[in-house]
Design a protein around this motif. Structure first.
Motif, PDB file in Angstrom:
ATOM      1  N   SER A 159       0.810  -1.217   0.000  1.00 50.71           N
ATOM      2  CA  SER A 159       0.000   0.000   0.000  1.00 50.71           C
ATOM      3  C   SER A 159       0.845   1.270   0.000  1.00 50.71           C
ATOM      4  O   SER A 159       0.348   2.342  -0.360  1.00 50.71           O
ATOM      5  N   ASP A 160       2.128   1.160   0.397  1.00 48.76           N
ATOM      6  CA  ASP A 160       3.012   2.334   0.350  1.00 48.76           C
ATOM      7  C   ASP A 160       3.811   2.389  -0.957  1.00 48.76           C
ATOM      8  O   ASP A 160       4.852   3.054  -1.040  1.00 48.76           O
ATOM      9  N   ASN A 161       3.298   1.650  -1.985  1.00 50.43           N
ATOM     10  CA  ASN A 161       3.855   1.662  -3.344  1.00 50.43           C
ATOM     11  C   ASN A 161       5.252   1.063  -3.444  1.00 50.43           C
ATOM     12  O   ASN A 161       5.984   1.350  -4.397  1.00 50.43           O
ATOM     13  N   LYS A 162       5.634   0.233  -2.491  1.00 51.61           N
ATOM     14  CA  LYS A 162       6.879  -0.515  -2.626  1.00 51.61           C
ATOM     15  C   LYS A 162       6.609  -1.809  -3.396  1.00 51.61           C
ATOM     16  O   LYS A 162       5.573  -2.453  -3.205  1.00 51.61           O
ATOM     17  N   GLU A 163       7.562  -2.183  -4.256  1.00 50.69           N
ATOM     18  CA  GLU A 163       7.404  -3.397  -5.059  1.00 50.69           C
ATOM     19  C   GLU A 163       8.436  -4.446  -4.660  1.00 50.69           C
ATOM     20  O   GLU A 163       9.609  -4.133  -4.428  1.00 50.69           O
ATOM     21  N   TYR A 164       7.959  -5.675  -4.585  1.00 49.30           N
ATOM     22  CA  TYR A 164       8.802  -6.807  -4.244  1.00 49.30           C
ATOM     23  C   TYR A 164       8.541  -7.929  -5.247  1.00 49.30           C
ATOM     24  O   TYR A 164       7.423  -8.076  -5.755  1.00 49.30           O
ATOM     25  N   ALA A 165       9.542  -8.731  -5.498  1.00 45.16           N
ATOM     26  CA  ALA A 165       9.362  -9.878  -6.396  1.00 45.16           C
ATOM     27  C   ALA A 165      10.357 -10.962  -6.041  1.00 45.16           C
ATOM     28  O   ALA A 165      11.487 -10.679  -5.622  1.00 45.16           O
ATOM     29  N   SER A 166       9.937 -12.188  -6.223  1.00 41.98           N
ATOM     30  CA  SER A 166      10.850 -13.314  -6.038  1.00 41.98           C
ATOM     31  C   SER A 166      11.548 -13.609  -7.355  1.00 41.98           C
ATOM     32  O   SER A 166      11.165 -13.099  -8.416  1.00 41.98           O
ATOM     33  N   ASP A 167      12.585 -14.424  -7.295  1.00 43.19           N
ATOM     34  CA  ASP A 167      13.210 -14.903  -8.532  1.00 43.19           C
ATOM     35  C   ASP A 167      12.224 -15.813  -9.255  1.00 43.19           C
ATOM     36  O   ASP A 167      11.340 -16.416  -8.647  1.00 43.19           O
ATOM     37  N   TYR A 168      12.397 -15.941 -10.566  1.00 39.08           N
ATOM     38  CA  TYR A 168      11.610 -16.933 -11.292  1.00 39.08           C
ATOM     39  C   TYR A 168      12.114 -18.323 -10.895  1.00 39.08           C
ATOM     40  O   TYR A 168      13.323 -18.585 -10.923  1.00 39.08           O
ATOM     41  N   VAL A 169      11.197 -19.177 -10.520  1.00 43.48           N
ATOM     42  CA  VAL A 169      11.557 -20.489  -9.981  1.00 43.48           C
ATOM     43  C   VAL A 169      10.911 -21.583 -10.819  1.00 43.48           C
ATOM     44  O   VAL A 169       9.757 -21.461 -11.244  1.00 43.48           O
ATOM     45  N   GLU A 170      11.658 -22.646 -11.054  1.00 35.14           N
ATOM     46  CA  GLU A 170      11.123 -23.779 -11.799  1.00 35.14           C
ATOM     47  C   GLU A 170      10.053 -24.513 -11.001  1.00 35.14           C
ATOM     48  O   GLU A 170      10.022 -24.461  -9.766  1.00 35.14           O
ATOM     49  N   VAL A 171       9.167 -25.177 -11.717  1.00 34.67           N
ATOM     50  CA  VAL A 171       8.143 -26.011 -11.083  1.00 34.67           C
ATOM     51  C   VAL A 171       8.798 -27.321 -10.683  1.00 34.67           C
ATOM     52  O   VAL A 171       9.298 -28.063 -11.532  1.00 34.67           O
ATOM     53  N   LYS A 172       8.810 -27.600  -9.382  1.00 36.38           N
ATOM     54  CA  LYS A 172       9.492 -28.788  -8.876  1.00 36.38           C
ATOM     55  C   LYS A 172       8.488 -29.928  -8.713  1.00 36.38           C
ATOM     56  O   LYS A 172       7.446 -29.767  -8.060  1.00 36.38           O
ATOM     57  N   GLU A 173       8.795 -31.077  -9.295  1.00 37.84           N
ATOM     58  CA  GLU A 173       7.904 -32.232  -9.194  1.00 37.84           C
ATOM     59  C   GLU A 173       7.908 -32.792  -7.774  1.00 37.84           C
ATOM     60  O   GLU A 173       8.962 -33.015  -7.192  1.00 37.84           O
ATOM     61  N   ASN A 174       6.702 -33.017  -7.253  1.00 40.68           N
ATOM     62  CA  ASN A 174       6.548 -33.511  -5.885  1.00 40.68           C
ATOM     63  C   ASN A 174       5.809 -34.844  -5.922  1.00 40.68           C
ATOM     64  O   ASN A 174       4.630 -34.893  -6.273  1.00 40.68           O
ATOM     65  N   PRO A 175       6.462 -35.949  -5.569  1.00 41.96           N
ATOM     66  CA  PRO A 175       5.797 -37.253  -5.629  1.00 41.96           C
ATOM     67  C   PRO A 175       4.789 -37.401  -4.502  1.00 41.96           C
ATOM     68  O   PRO A 175       4.845 -36.682  -3.494  1.00 41.96           O
ATOM     69  N   PRO A 176       3.836 -38.331  -4.626  1.00 39.95           N
ATOM     70  CA  PRO A 176       2.871 -38.566  -3.547  1.00 39.95           C
ATOM     71  C   PRO A 176       3.564 -39.074  -2.278  1.00 39.95           C
ATOM     72  O   PRO A 176       4.659 -39.645  -2.332  1.00 39.95           O
ATOM     73  N   ILE A 177       2.922 -38.848  -1.155  1.00 37.22           N
ATOM     74  CA  ILE A 177       3.384 -39.428   0.115  1.00 37.22           C
ATOM     75  C   ILE A 177       3.036 -40.910   0.103  1.00 37.22           C
ATOM     76  O   ILE A 177       1.881 -41.283  -0.103  1.00 37.22           O
ATOM     77  N   ASP A 178       4.032 -41.749   0.296  1.00 37.55           N
ATOM     78  CA  ASP A 178       3.769 -43.194   0.314  1.00 37.55           C
ATOM     79  C   ASP A 178       2.962 -43.595   1.538  1.00 37.55           C
ATOM     80  O   ASP A 178       1.949 -44.279   1.434  1.00 37.55           O
ATOM     81  N   SER A 179       3.405 -43.171   2.701  1.00 41.22           N
ATOM     82  CA  SER A 179       2.709 -43.563   3.937  1.00 41.22           C
ATOM     83  C   SER A 179       3.166 -42.678   5.089  1.00 41.22           C
ATOM     84  O   SER A 179       4.221 -42.050   5.038  1.00 41.22           O
ATOM     85  N   ILE A 180       2.328 -42.656   6.108  1.00 45.14           N
ATOM     86  CA  ILE A 180       2.670 -42.032   7.388  1.00 45.14           C
ATOM     87  C   ILE A 180       2.538 -43.115   8.445  1.00 45.14           C
ATOM     88  O   ILE A 180       1.542 -43.848   8.477  1.00 45.14           O
ATOM     89  N   GLY A 181       3.518 -43.251   9.290  1.00 42.75           N
ATOM     90  CA  GLY A 181       3.478 -44.269  10.329  1.00 42.75           C
ATOM     91  C   GLY A 181       3.954 -43.723  11.658  1.00 42.75           C
ATOM     92  O   GLY A 181       4.289 -42.543  11.784  1.00 42.75           O
ATOM     93  N   PHE A 182       4.009 -44.601  12.653  1.00 45.05           N
ATOM     94  CA  PHE A 182       4.498 -44.171  13.962  1.00 45.05           C
ATOM     95  C   PHE A 182       5.151 -45.336  14.677  1.00 45.05           C
ATOM     96  O   PHE A 182       4.853 -46.516  14.416  1.00 45.05           O
ATOM     97  N   THR A 183       6.054 -45.002  15.566  1.00 46.29           N
ATOM     98  CA  THR A 183       6.685 -45.991  16.429  1.00 46.29           C
ATOM     99  C   THR A 183       6.567 -45.508  17.874  1.00 46.29           C
ATOM    100  O   THR A 183       6.415 -44.312  18.132  1.00 46.29           O
TER     101      THR A 183
END
Length: 390
Positions: free
Chosen positions: A114-138
């Motif tokens: 709102s105070d007219n400052k501009e910010y931007a991130s670097d351009y970033v590649e789309v990173k492939e994220n595999p499914p979670i196989d399982s969640i367990g506990f001990t």
């Protein structure tokens, strides 16, 4: 005489030593810098994207965060590609639904405050994220340790981050069968919609959870630690659920979160890693010298939920209630010894919670009672069951 003079001199020296002390406030505590903090992940898949904007606050300030509102927040594709505007949700949070981004393109986050400052991130590649196989506990060292298993057969993820939301059902130490009617001011039985014995509570992860398979031949995370719950925690007294979210990171993104983890969680002795400057991928376009805190990643979020029942926990793992709940006390309609109507004094007017009827030789003489903390679950939870609860 000499001994008395020595004693007086000692007192004077002590007074001067204590009187000359002045509080020292280092510049880092009193500096008036309020740097922008950006939190969020650009979701390239079927889930929504949420971004939170806030500013750092001084250590001496009473507020814990300073949300940044009325900002224009957008996701931009490289080389003049597609642009997606996020909508404000209030309290510094911004949102957009699923975008289904092109995995062959790069994207960035663009912010105009709102105070007219501009910010931007670097351009970033789309990173492939595999499914979670399982969640367990001990069960180990008198704790319940929750872990995650995941893998990428293509061996091209390697860097991971997780966060979670947990929900649990619990009950109070004592069950209250009675309530003070708000109209008649008399004790009566509770209706089904007034039950306060069982409740649900929620929490979210506050620590940084990361993992990497970069040093392994295969891209596999096996039993990656997520969280630990003590054996006497109320969370696992009835039924517990955890919703785990997984994000894929670039190597640079992983290094950022690794440094953040060291700076916030692993400092405590001279042998711990020393603080390092956090180099994120977000910059102030208006003033390149202004620091910005945060790292924007682009990935498809994966999530998985499990439930853990108390029947899966050892029988001797007994819950430790968060309040001191001793043996319930009792109140009579009329105490022949004192001549006092204890029910009226302790329950109707005193705010105690009636538990059950009290009988002496078969005669109804009053109620047992306890505190609100020990018999009303809604002071730290809610009765309504979540939609996902099985």
């Amino acid at each position: 005489m000499n001994r008395e003079l020595t004693y007086i001199y000692c007192l004077l020296a002590l007074a001067l030593a204590t009187g000359c002390k002045k509080p020292y406030n280092p510049p880092v505590i009193s500096s008036d810098n309020h740097y922008l903090v950006v939190e969020g992940v650009i979701n390239s898949g079927n889930d929504s994207t949420f971004v939170s904007l806030s500013r750092t606050v001084k250590i001496a300030e009473d507020v814990r965060s300073q949300p940044v509102i009325n900002s224009a927040v957008a996701i931009e594709g490289e080389q003049g590609g597609a642009m997606y505007d996020l909508q404000p949700l209030g309290d510094g949070r911004y949102f957009i639904g699923p975008m289904h981004l092109d995995a062959t393109k790069k994207y960035r986050l663009h912010i105009k405050t709102s105070d007219n400052k501009e910010y931007a991130s670097d351009y970033v590649e789309v990173k492939e994220n595999p499914p979670i196989d399982s969640i367990g506990f001990t069960l180990k060292n008198n704790t319940l340790q929750i872990y995650v298993n995941t893998h990428n057969a293509a061996n091209n993820t390697r860097y991971y981050r997780w966060d979670y939301a947990e929900t649990w059902r619990f009950h109070t130490k004592f069950q209250s069968d009675y309530i003070v009617d708000p109209v008649t001011k008399q004790v009566r039985g509770r209706r089904p919609d007034e039950e306060v014995y069982y409740c649900f509570a929620d929490d979210k992860s506050s620590n940084i959870i990361i993992g990497s398979s970069a040093k392994l031949a295969q891209d596999v995370i096996y039993q990656g630690p997520i969280t630990t719950i003590p054996r006497d925690a109320e969370k696992i007294s009835v039924r517990y659920s955890i919703l785990l979210k997984q994000y894929a990171l670039t190597k640079e993104g992983y290094q950022f979160w690794e440094n953040m983890k060291k700076n916030t969680e692993q400092l405590g002795s001279i042998f711990d890693a020393q603080p390092t400057q956090l180099q994120g991928n977000i910059h102030c376009i208006s003033n390149p010298a202004e620091p910005v805190i945060g790292y924007v990643s682009v990935t498809n979020t994966q999530s998985k939920r499990i439930f853990i029942d108390n029947s899966q926990i050892p029988d001797d793992w007994l819950v430790k209630y968060p309040y001191d709940c001793g043996i319930p006390d009792s109140a009579r309609y009329f105490n022949p010894k004192s001549g006092i109507a204890e029910v009226d004094a302790f329950i109707v007017r005193g705010g105690a919670i009636a538990l059950e009827k009290m009988y002496i030789q078969g005669a109804d003489v009053g109620y047992t009672f306890s505190t609100e903390f020990c018999s009303v679950c809604t002071i730290r939870g809610r009765v309504q069951q979540p939609a996902f609860w099985k």
